[in-house]
Scaffold this motif. Structure first.
Motif, PDB file in Angstrom:
ATOM      1  N   PHE A 168     -12.760  32.773 -73.512  1.00  0.00           N
ATOM      2  CA  PHE A 168     -13.548  31.959 -72.579  1.00  0.00           C
ATOM      3  C   PHE A 168     -14.035  30.711 -73.287  1.00  0.00           C
ATOM      4  O   PHE A 168     -14.483  30.781 -74.437  1.00  0.00           O
ATOM      5  CB  PHE A 168     -14.747  32.778 -72.099  1.00  0.00           C
ATOM      6  CG  PHE A 168     -15.771  32.013 -71.312  1.00  0.00           C
ATOM      7  CD1 PHE A 168     -15.645  31.877 -69.938  1.00  0.00           C
ATOM      8  CD2 PHE A 168     -16.871  31.447 -71.939  1.00  0.00           C
ATOM      9  CE1 PHE A 168     -16.600  31.183 -69.197  1.00  0.00           C
ATOM     10  CE2 PHE A 168     -17.831  30.751 -71.216  1.00  0.00           C
ATOM     11  CZ  PHE A 168     -17.691  30.619 -69.839  1.00  0.00           C
ATOM     12  N   VAL A 204      -9.765  31.655 -69.736  1.00  0.00           N
ATOM     13  CA  VAL A 204     -10.772  31.144 -68.808  1.00  0.00           C
ATOM     14  C   VAL A 204     -11.386  29.872 -69.386  1.00  0.00           C
ATOM     15  O   VAL A 204     -11.919  29.883 -70.495  1.00  0.00           O
ATOM     16  CB  VAL A 204     -11.899  32.181 -68.562  1.00  0.00           C
ATOM     17  CG1 VAL A 204     -12.960  31.608 -67.627  1.00  0.00           C
ATOM     18  CG2 VAL A 204     -11.340  33.478 -68.018  1.00  0.00           C
ATOM     19  N   TYR A 205     -11.294  28.782 -68.610  1.00  0.00           N
ATOM     20  CA  TYR A 205     -11.929  27.518 -68.983  1.00  0.00           C
ATOM     21  C   TYR A 205     -12.855  27.105 -67.846  1.00  0.00           C
ATOM     22  O   TYR A 205     -12.420  26.928 -66.711  1.00  0.00           O
ATOM     23  CB  TYR A 205     -10.877  26.446 -69.243  1.00  0.00           C
ATOM     24  CG  TYR A 205     -11.439  25.069 -69.555  1.00  0.00           C
ATOM     25  CD1 TYR A 205     -12.610  24.897 -70.299  1.00  0.00           C
ATOM     26  CD2 TYR A 205     -10.792  23.924 -69.121  1.00  0.00           C
ATOM     27  CE1 TYR A 205     -13.111  23.648 -70.588  1.00  0.00           C
ATOM     28  CE2 TYR A 205     -11.281  22.656 -69.408  1.00  0.00           C
ATOM     29  CZ  TYR A 205     -12.436  22.523 -70.141  1.00  0.00           C
ATOM     30  OH  TYR A 205     -12.931  21.267 -70.427  1.00  0.00           O
ATOM     31  N   LEU A 206     -14.140  26.956 -68.166  1.00  0.00           N
ATOM     32  CA  LEU A 206     -15.153  26.586 -67.190  1.00  0.00           C
ATOM     33  C   LEU A 206     -15.744  25.228 -67.563  1.00  0.00           C
ATOM     34  O   LEU A 206     -16.231  25.045 -68.679  1.00  0.00           O
ATOM     35  CB  LEU A 206     -16.268  27.635 -67.155  1.00  0.00           C
ATOM     36  CG  LEU A 206     -17.441  27.363 -66.216  1.00  0.00           C
ATOM     37  CD1 LEU A 206     -16.998  27.394 -64.756  1.00  0.00           C
ATOM     38  CD2 LEU A 206     -18.568  28.374 -66.466  1.00  0.00           C
ATOM     39  N   LEU A 265     -13.460  25.986 -62.403  1.00  0.00           N
ATOM     40  CA  LEU A 265     -12.926  27.141 -63.112  1.00  0.00           C
ATOM     41  C   LEU A 265     -11.410  27.068 -63.156  1.00  0.00           C
ATOM     42  O   LEU A 265     -10.756  26.906 -62.126  1.00  0.00           O
ATOM     43  CB  LEU A 265     -13.365  28.432 -62.407  1.00  0.00           C
ATOM     44  CG  LEU A 265     -12.847  29.740 -63.000  1.00  0.00           C
ATOM     45  CD1 LEU A 265     -13.384  29.946 -64.410  1.00  0.00           C
ATOM     46  CD2 LEU A 265     -13.223  30.906 -62.086  1.00  0.00           C
ATOM     47  N   THR A 278      -8.055  29.205 -64.588  1.00  0.00           N
ATOM     48  CA  THR A 278      -7.560  30.484 -65.110  1.00  0.00           C
ATOM     49  C   THR A 278      -6.035  30.534 -64.963  1.00  0.00           C
ATOM     50  O   THR A 278      -5.428  29.623 -64.398  1.00  0.00           O
ATOM     51  CB  THR A 278      -8.203  31.680 -64.375  1.00  0.00           C
ATOM     52  OG1 THR A 278      -7.946  31.569 -62.978  1.00  0.00           O
ATOM     53  CG2 THR A 278      -9.715  31.740 -64.609  1.00  0.00           C
ATOM     54  N   TYR A 280      -2.822  25.355 -66.207  1.00  0.00           N
ATOM     55  CA  TYR A 280      -3.526  26.423 -65.505  1.00  0.00           C
ATOM     56  C   TYR A 280      -2.969  26.519 -64.088  1.00  0.00           C
ATOM     57  O   TYR A 280      -2.737  25.507 -63.432  1.00  0.00           O
ATOM     58  CB  TYR A 280      -5.035  26.152 -65.467  1.00  0.00           C
ATOM     59  CG  TYR A 280      -5.719  26.449 -66.778  1.00  0.00           C
ATOM     60  CD1 TYR A 280      -5.979  27.761 -67.159  1.00  0.00           C
ATOM     61  CD2 TYR A 280      -6.076  25.431 -67.642  1.00  0.00           C
ATOM     62  CE1 TYR A 280      -6.597  28.045 -68.369  1.00  0.00           C
ATOM     63  CE2 TYR A 280      -6.693  25.707 -68.850  1.00  0.00           C
ATOM     64  CZ  TYR A 280      -6.945  27.014 -69.207  1.00  0.00           C
ATOM     65  OH  TYR A 280      -7.549  27.298 -70.410  1.00  0.00           O
ATOM     66  N   LEU A 326     -15.868  36.026 -62.484  1.00  0.00           N
ATOM     67  CA  LEU A 326     -14.866  36.219 -63.540  1.00  0.00           C
ATOM     68  C   LEU A 326     -14.492  37.691 -63.676  1.00  0.00           C
ATOM     69  O   LEU A 326     -13.959  38.102 -64.704  1.00  0.00           O
ATOM     70  CB  LEU A 326     -15.411  35.693 -64.875  1.00  0.00           C
ATOM     71  CG  LEU A 326     -15.812  34.215 -64.895  1.00  0.00           C
ATOM     72  CD1 LEU A 326     -16.430  33.853 -66.239  1.00  0.00           C
ATOM     73  CD2 LEU A 326     -14.624  33.325 -64.583  1.00  0.00           C
ATOM     74  N   THR A 369     -10.920  38.543 -64.660  1.00  0.00           N
ATOM     75  CA  THR A 369     -10.426  37.879 -65.870  1.00  0.00           C
ATOM     76  C   THR A 369     -10.810  38.724 -67.093  1.00  0.00           C
ATOM     77  O   THR A 369     -11.493  39.744 -66.969  1.00  0.00           O
ATOM     78  CB  THR A 369     -11.050  36.475 -66.030  1.00  0.00           C
ATOM     79  OG1 THR A 369     -12.436  36.617 -66.382  1.00  0.00           O
ATOM     80  CG2 THR A 369     -10.900  35.644 -64.766  1.00  0.00           C
TER      81      THR A 369
END
Length: 197
Positions: A116, A144-146, A157, A159, A166, A180, A183
């Motif tokens: 993350f 996961v990139y937020l 978000l 994913t 992505y 999430l 994930t």
């Protein structure tokens, strides 16, 4: 924010990106970087940006929520992490490492162990978070990139990384939870208390 482009003064004279990146960070350690500034290298450019109060509050809120799932030693903030691509030494706002993550032979965490990443937008570095870093995290297959954007009051978000991009994207306003549960992170992050700029 200050941006410094590498020049021919010896910073970039190594055979490999890794050695050049090490040389650049060594050079930065000898510079008088003001206290309270975060420094990172994105595609060979050095970025220094001040840590703002609201920025830190959002990072702290995310950190506290991640701690319900991750032990303290697996959640990091502003720690150098080298990513694929040309001279990418990021100081991510927040990362969570997978169970069993180990440092490499240089004593650094490996990007392959990141589950993350969260970046809280700063006006001066937003193009990195939405551009170069987004691409780099996808290439690195960070699950996961937020992105949290206090200027627009939205979160973004990303994913399902595959083949350098992505494949799932969702954006909602502050106040809407970040689900999430499907994930690697396995929890829901609340955003109602996130402040706006």
């Amino acid at each position: 924010m200050m941006t410094i482009e590498p020049t021919d003064n010896g910073i970039e004279m190594a055979d490999s990106d890794e050695l050049s990146l090490d040389m650049m960070f060594d050079w930065l350690e000898r510079m008088p970087v003001p206290e309270g500034y975060q420094v990172e290298i994105v595609e060979g450019a050095i970025f220094m940006s001040p840590q703002r109060d609201n920025h830190w509050d959002i990072i702290a809120a995310l950190y506290e929520q991640l701690r319900s799932r991750y032990p303290r030693k697996r959640v990091k903030s502003a720690v150098r992490l080298d990513f694929p691509g040309h001279l990418n030494g990021f100081a991510c706002d927040l990362i969570a490492l997978r169970e069993g993550a180990e440092k490499d032979n240089k004593g650094r965490w490996r990007y392959q162990d990141v589950e993350f990443v969260a970046e809280v937008i700063s006006e001066d570095t937003a193009r990195n978070d939405y551009g170069s870093k987004l691409k780099t995290y996808a290439v690195a297959e960070v699950p996961v990139y937020l992105i949290v954007d206090p200027y627009t009051g939205t979160w973004h978000l990303y994913t399902l990384p595959k083949d350098g991009k992505y494949h799932r994207y969702l954006t909602l306003d502050f106040g809407e939870p970040v689900d999430l549960t499907d994930t690697a992170v396995g929890l829901t992050l609340e955003t109602a208390d996130f402040g706006r700029e």
